[in-house]
Enzyme design. Structure first.
Site, PDB file in Angstrom:
ATOM      1  N   PRO A 108      58.076   9.827  33.687  1.00 13.43           N
ATOM      2  CA  PRO A 108      58.505   8.773  32.752  1.00 13.43           C
ATOM      3  C   PRO A 108      57.391   8.368  31.786  1.00 13.43           C
ATOM      4  O   PRO A 108      57.662   7.792  30.735  1.00 13.43           O
ATOM      5  CB  PRO A 108      58.868   7.593  33.663  1.00 13.43           C
ATOM      6  CG  PRO A 108      59.008   8.151  35.034  1.00 13.43           C
ATOM      7  CD  PRO A 108      58.145   9.373  35.088  1.00 13.43           C
ATOM      8  N   GLU A 123      57.414   7.196  43.507  1.00 13.50           N
ATOM      9  CA  GLU A 123      56.810   6.382  42.443  1.00 13.50           C
ATOM     10  C   GLU A 123      56.026   7.232  41.455  1.00 13.50           C
ATOM     11  O   GLU A 123      55.743   6.808  40.344  1.00 13.50           O
ATOM     12  CB  GLU A 123      55.928   5.292  43.037  1.00 13.50           C
ATOM     13  CG  GLU A 123      56.726   4.133  43.619  1.00 13.50           C
ATOM     14  CD  GLU A 123      57.794   3.617  42.653  1.00 13.50           C
ATOM     15  OE1 GLU A 123      57.437   3.086  41.602  1.00 13.50           O
ATOM     16  OE2 GLU A 123      58.996   3.777  42.954  1.00 13.50           O
ATOM     17  N   ARG A 131      67.043  28.620  25.203  1.00 14.91           N
ATOM     18  CA  ARG A 131      67.966  28.988  24.124  1.00 14.91           C
ATOM     19  C   ARG A 131      67.242  29.222  22.794  1.00 14.91           C
ATOM     20  O   ARG A 131      67.825  29.785  21.863  1.00 14.91           O
ATOM     21  CB  ARG A 131      69.075  27.953  23.980  1.00 14.91           C
ATOM     22  CG  ARG A 131      68.600  26.565  23.650  1.00 14.91           C
ATOM     23  CD  ARG A 131      69.739  25.575  23.690  1.00 14.91           C
ATOM     24  NE  ARG A 131      70.812  25.936  22.785  1.00 14.91           N
ATOM     25  CZ  ARG A 131      70.723  25.872  21.465  1.00 14.91           C
ATOM     26  NH1 ARG A 131      69.591  25.482  20.886  1.00 14.91           N
ATOM     27  NH2 ARG A 131      71.735  26.208  20.700  1.00 14.91           N
ATOM     28  N   ASP A 169      72.308  24.355  14.321  1.00 14.48           N
ATOM     29  CA  ASP A 169      72.430  23.295  15.308  1.00 14.48           C
ATOM     30  C   ASP A 169      72.144  21.928  14.734  1.00 14.48           C
ATOM     31  O   ASP A 169      71.412  21.773  13.769  1.00 14.48           O
ATOM     32  CB  ASP A 169      71.451  23.526  16.465  1.00 14.48           C
ATOM     33  CG  ASP A 169      71.963  24.601  17.397  1.00 14.48           C
ATOM     34  OD1 ASP A 169      73.116  25.023  17.232  1.00 14.48           O
ATOM     35  OD2 ASP A 169      71.196  25.001  18.276  1.00 14.48           O
TER      36      ASP A 169
HETATM   37  C1  9D3 Z   1      58.559   1.238  38.379  1.00 14.40           C
HETATM   38  C2  9D3 Z   1      58.144   2.146  37.317  1.00 14.40           C
HETATM   39  N1  9D3 Z   1      58.967   3.370  37.189  1.00 14.40           N
HETATM   40  C3  9D3 Z   1      58.329   4.208  36.141  1.00 14.40           C
HETATM   41  C4  9D3 Z   1      58.982   4.012  34.812  1.00 14.40           C
HETATM   42  C5  9D3 Z   1      59.031   4.110  38.460  1.00 14.40           C
HETATM   43  C6  9D3 Z   1      59.628   5.434  38.401  1.00 14.40           C
HETATM   44  C7  9D3 Z   1      60.907   5.642  37.884  1.00 14.40           C
HETATM   45  C8  9D3 Z   1      61.482   6.918  37.875  1.00 14.40           C
HETATM   46  C9  9D3 Z   1      58.931   6.537  38.872  1.00 14.40           C
HETATM   47  C10 9D3 Z   1      59.506   7.801  38.867  1.00 14.40           C
HETATM   48  C11 9D3 Z   1      60.786   7.985  38.384  1.00 14.40           C
HETATM   49  C12 9D3 Z   1      61.401   9.324  38.421  1.00 14.40           C
HETATM   50  N2  9D3 Z   1      61.577   9.868  37.067  1.00 14.40           N
HETATM   51  C13 9D3 Z   1      61.005  10.997  36.699  1.00 14.40           C
HETATM   52  O1  9D3 Z   1      60.298  11.603  37.483  1.00 14.40           O
HETATM   53  C14 9D3 Z   1      61.172  11.479  35.338  1.00 14.40           C
HETATM   54  C15 9D3 Z   1      61.851  10.909  34.214  1.00 14.40           C
HETATM   55  C16 9D3 Z   1      62.595   9.697  34.051  1.00 14.40           C
HETATM   56  O2  9D3 Z   1      62.792   8.871  34.949  1.00 14.40           O
HETATM   57  N3  9D3 Z   1      63.115   9.440  32.810  1.00 14.40           N
HETATM   58  C17 9D3 Z   1      62.973  10.295  31.757  1.00 14.40           C
HETATM   59  N4  9D3 Z   1      62.282  11.421  31.865  1.00 14.40           N
HETATM   60  C18 9D3 Z   1      61.741  11.717  33.083  1.00 14.40           C
HETATM   61  S1  9D3 Z   1      60.850  13.092  33.414  1.00 14.40           S
HETATM   62  C19 9D3 Z   1      60.590  12.685  34.981  1.00 14.40           C
END
Ligand code: 9D3
Length: 237
Positions: A94, A122, A160, A175
């Site tokens: 994230p 986490e 792709r 596209d």
């Molecule tokens: C409490 C803070 N959160 C971080 C924003 C905790 C958290 C949320 C979701 C930790 C890991 C995750 C799992 N998400 C992913 O690994 C992830 C992800 C996503 O949640 N949204 C958009 N792209 C991606 S790429 C990997």
């Protein structure tokens, strides 16, 4: 191109790479995709892949050792400065740089070996990021349960774009996003369906008029659904 996916849920990927353009690209030898279970690289007798966070707090953090061992196995080094220039190790997180068509294009054009690390819980011990990872990527501003769906999205967007991956019936140039606008509406037979008709302009065979109509509809749709694509601003602000 070769793509290696590192995950604690290898079964998650079941048949996702067995359809459509990705399947065809794999059969044609344009891409080879392998999914690896991080747990198989765990070092302790309990095959632990996660542990409690230093400093306290909720949740678990993915341990560095199994991920380092997996990268050593795949690349022969755990020093990102020693990777060949076409090798990219991507952490789906994230906190990553947001995936855009230009990011997919850049990886499709410049990489010949991708290793995709899927985080869970986490997050991943930051030493993975500091030492192994060349690109940290998010797929957008929403919360997923882990990096696996993001790895699938990234793989699809890249494969792709590989030369020869699209059939002659499809074109990456046409596209959405390649011209910065959303696509125009499409219709096929029947010309009347449940009382709904097809725009007359599409039936009259005047191709200049059809292209003009498609351009106007694409612009309308973009103004309504994605004004940010036209102004660079977020329409909600
Ligand atoms: C409490 C803070 N959160 C971080 C924003 C905790 C958290 C949320 C979701 C930790 C890991 C995750 C799992 N998400 C992913 O690994 C992830 C992800 C996503 O949640 N949204 C958009 N792209 C991606 S790429 C990997």
């Amino acid at each position: 191109m070769r793509i290696d996916v590192l995950t604690i849920f290898p079964e998650f990927f079941g048949q996702v790479f067995d359809f459509g353009i990705i399947r065809r690209a794999r059969l044609a030898g344009i891409v080879e995709i392998n999914v690896h279970d991080i747990r198989e690289f765990a070092v302790d007798k309990h095959k632990m892949t996660d542990d409690r966070p230093f400093g306290g707090g909720d949740g678990m953090v993915m341990k560095p050792e199994p991920i380092f061992a997996a990268i050593e196995h795949l690349l022969g080094t755990t020093d990102r400065n020693a990777y060949p220039s076409g090798t990219k190790v991507v952490l789906l997180s994230p906190q990553g740089k947001q995936l855009k068509q230009a990011v997919a294009r850049s990886l499709a054009d410049n990489a010949d070996h991708l290793v995709l690390i899927c985080g869970r819980y986490e997050g991943v011990d930051e030493r993975v990021n500091e030492t192994l990872v060349t690109n940290e990527i998010s797929i957008g501003d929403y919360v997923l349960s882990g990096g696996e769906p993001a790895a699938i999205v990234l793989t699809d967007a890249i494969v792709r774009l590989l030369p020869e991956a699209l059939g002659s019936d499809t074109s990456a140039e046409n596209d959405s996003f390649s011209d910065g606008l959303l696509d125009c509406p499409h219709y096929t037979r029947p010309a009347e369906f449940m009382g709904m008709t097809v725009p007359e302009v599409l039936l009259n065979g005047n191709h200049a008029e059809i292209e003009k109509w498609r351009g106007e509809m694409a612009l309308d749709k973009t103004k309504r659904n994605r004004p940010d694509l036209l102004t660079g601003e977020n329409g909600d602000m």
